[in-house]
Design an enzyme around this catalytic site. Sequence first.
Site, PDB file in Angstrom:
ATOM      1  N   GLU A 136       0.799  -1.232   0.000  1.00 26.87           N
ATOM      2  CA  GLU A 136       0.000   0.000   0.000  1.00 26.87           C
ATOM      3  C   GLU A 136       0.828   1.278   0.000  1.00 26.87           C
ATOM      4  O   GLU A 136       0.398   2.300  -0.502  1.00 26.87           O
ATOM      5  CB  GLU A 136      -0.946   0.017   1.212  1.00 26.87           C
ATOM      6  N   ASP A 145      -2.397  -4.409   3.551  1.00 25.55           N
ATOM      7  CA  ASP A 145      -2.512  -4.631   5.002  1.00 25.55           C
ATOM      8  C   ASP A 145      -3.452  -5.789   5.335  1.00 25.55           C
ATOM      9  O   ASP A 145      -4.285  -6.193   4.525  1.00 25.55           O
ATOM     10  CB  ASP A 145      -2.992  -3.348   5.692  1.00 25.55           C
ATOM     11  N   ASP A 152      -5.961  -6.077   7.422  1.00 28.32           N
ATOM     12  CA  ASP A 152      -7.339  -5.867   7.889  1.00 28.32           C
ATOM     13  C   ASP A 152      -8.303  -5.892   6.698  1.00 28.32           C
ATOM     14  O   ASP A 152      -7.914  -6.128   5.567  1.00 28.32           O
ATOM     15  CB  ASP A 152      -7.445  -4.553   8.670  1.00 28.32           C
ATOM     16  N   GLU A 173      -9.877  -3.513   5.225  1.00 26.20           N
ATOM     17  CA  GLU A 173      -9.574  -2.462   4.244  1.00 26.20           C
ATOM     18  C   GLU A 173      -8.476  -2.947   3.306  1.00 26.20           C
ATOM     19  O   GLU A 173      -8.542  -2.755   2.093  1.00 26.20           O
ATOM     20  CB  GLU A 173      -9.117  -1.204   5.001  1.00 26.20           C
ATOM     21  N   TYR A 228       1.555  -4.324  13.321  1.00 29.94           N
ATOM     22  CA  TYR A 228       0.491  -3.574  12.644  1.00 29.94           C
ATOM     23  C   TYR A 228      -0.311  -2.747  13.631  1.00 29.94           C
ATOM     24  O   TYR A 228      -0.675  -3.209  14.709  1.00 29.94           O
ATOM     25  CB  TYR A 228      -0.426  -4.548  11.897  1.00 29.94           C
ATOM     26  N   ARG A 255      -3.320  -1.227  13.456  1.00 30.28           N
ATOM     27  CA  ARG A 255      -4.790  -1.268  13.555  1.00 30.28           C
ATOM     28  C   ARG A 255      -5.197  -2.641  14.056  1.00 30.28           C
ATOM     29  O   ARG A 255      -5.206  -3.609  13.295  1.00 30.28           O
ATOM     30  CB  ARG A 255      -5.440  -0.965  12.199  1.00 30.28           C
ATOM     31  N   HIS A 283      -5.353 -10.155  15.737  1.00 30.25           N
ATOM     32  CA  HIS A 283      -4.115 -10.883  15.486  1.00 30.25           C
ATOM     33  C   HIS A 283      -3.148 -10.753  16.661  1.00 30.25           C
ATOM     34  O   HIS A 283      -2.933 -11.694  17.402  1.00 30.25           O
ATOM     35  CB  HIS A 283      -3.466 -10.382  14.195  1.00 30.25           C
TER      36      HIS A 283
END
Length: 779
Positions: free
Chosen positions: A9, A82, A84, A86, A289, A291, A334
Amino acid sequence: MAKNLLIVESPAKAKTIEKILGDDFEVKSCYGHIRDLEKNDMGIDIKNNFEPRYIVSEEKEKVVKELKSLAKKATEVWLASDEDREGESISWHLAEVLGLDPKTTKRIVFHEITKPAIEAAVKNPRTINMNLVDAQQARRVLDRIVGFELSPVLWKKIGMQGGLSAGRVQSVAVKLIAEKERQINQFTPESSFKLEALFAANDISDKAVSFKAEGGKYNAAEDAEKFLQSCFGAKYAVRDIQVKPGKRTPAAPFTTSTLQQEASRKLGYGVSKTMLLAQKLYESGKITYMRTDSVSLSDTAMDNIKAEISKSYGDKYLQVRKYKNKNENAQEAHEAIRPTYMENHTSDDADTNRLYDLIWKRTIASQMSDAELEKTIAKISISTVKEELTATGEVIKFDGFLKVYMESHDDDDETEDENEEGRLPNLAIGQALEFKEMLATEKFTKHSARYTEASLVKKLEELGIGRPSTYAPTISTIIKRNYVEKRDKEGVKRDFRILKLKNDHIEKITAQENTGAEKSKLFPTDLGLVVTDFLNLHFDKVMDYSFTANIEQEFDEIALGKMKWSNMVGEFYTPFHNGVEHTLETAERAKGERQLGIDVSGKPISARMGRYGPMVQIGAQEDEEKPRFAKLKATQSIETITLEEALDLFKLPRNLGKFEDKDVTVNIGRFGPYAAHDGKFYSLNKEMDPYTIELELVAPMIEEKRKAKDERTIKIFEKEKIQLLRGPYGPYIKQGLRNYKLNKEQQEKVTDLTIEEVKAIIEELKANPPKKVARKKKA
């Protein structure tokens, strides 16, 4: 030679991963989302199962073109956005646009950018998880429907200049802030008198030590005074001592929301800044990560943490703990946010280093021993009355995790830092104490604190509204839309009473305290309050906290493959759409109007929302004489302004006197306070209050601003109302409120430009406006 193409990303992440994977891989960035819903006609085919119509955004066309070219040449394409929902959605959009098969294209995920994690991900690829994609698609479609259908209702029924918007989560967040504000406005402080005595006693080294003991609370000053009188000539002694062992336990490692809260309290960072810095740390391989809803730690991380504690603090500071998530179905469950390598104690620049240090300390503390405490409670008898005083003290016997980290608390948390109690001298039962003085101090109850960005996130999380990826953009949106302001509030002086008993004499003292000061708090604007009331009245279900939380749970169900996303959206849409249609037809226009009283002329005075914001009005629209209007000050609100304060606003415009034989008047206009002189207008400096400012301060400002304007004015074409001006980037054209940029050649001969040439430049720029250079967005 063809390589594997791996798409991530952000460019920062791409650089870090390319170093790890070596020559076999070319790592490229898609710069976040490459597609979004079309803007025309909602971008959703309502009649065809809410089928979304996606389009590559204009600023991403170049990126997509490059990725398509690289994908054709590559031996294999890997999608590594990523981990998640999104991120899963971004991988699916990439597969669609690049012509890749989502069922066979290799998709890899990792929660930290380290060599072992990246290599393990490459060895264990999977395919795109369409359940996660559908969950994100459901959120995007539902949010577009709410925004697209509700916003026009607000435009028609509230009006305000500029676009109003509503959103499924943003409107509920504003409602929380509005409810808190009204609770504060309705709060009436109550006073009581709290007793506190000061004593002296000899400690173990026979040295006199002062300490405090607390007594009861009295609602009236008379009752407190009677008690103090009853203590005339009293003797004080220790009646009982209790020593209780205690402990403190460390907090769990950081989730997204707890990191945002603690970074706000300890570092003063806003939610967006925290996420920006955390993303930098993640992309450079420093932390996992950022989020996540999870508080768990991997076995590898646990081994790493244990080794660091044993090495730096010794085994007695080690206490292994496994933390469990409250929500087992939590998205992104996670691992907690933690350093990738505990042996790294610092990061790079100052801001990221402060956040990294916070994450490191919280992580290490989570696996450290409890702090062992000893709490002493001494009961002190008063010879003349039955009541007793209580002295408390606390000693830390073993610091444990406190050696590294102590969690902070919000303003309105009931939890108090027990360590503030201090220590007591060594006391013995029956010991006589030397009395110094006793105070009965007036204390006032406090309203609950307004939300900070972080405490709002905490509240949203408690209610089950939103997810880690939504908190920061939600807060940014409600501030940007002018529904909420983030600002400081100055305190006000308040008298309080103290009754002081010393040498059998009571002295009555009046003191002052500063109360009500708040820093970086969220305040609803009048616009936010009016919009919230309107949505509450006509769309109570959308504004209901439990309904909004239930939608989040349904997204979770979709992510687990237990619910079809289009069915979920369909169940929401029909009653919602019918409500929109009904409201457009039947709802009255909302003004947030409040009657304040009657003017001396007998005309009504009211406060309401106007086209350009909150204002007060004398008279009614139907009156023969036109009503008079005045804009509210920035610190005033429709809901709290008094009649007296409203009348003060009509003292403008004020004539300050003559300067250069011309009148100087001050007033507040659409763009704020200004001074008018000789047909020209000058914005007042920030510190200048138009209600109190005098001519001797305004006249020099007019001279100064006039001089500055003359210096930047190159040429004026009065008839056409066009000016050639000097700006920070060189000469430019100003026509009305619009500016037109000159090219280098035109700037060099600007003094010679004729009105015909200037008009031609304007027409050319109108016909072919320069393209805006889009900033590259981070993932």
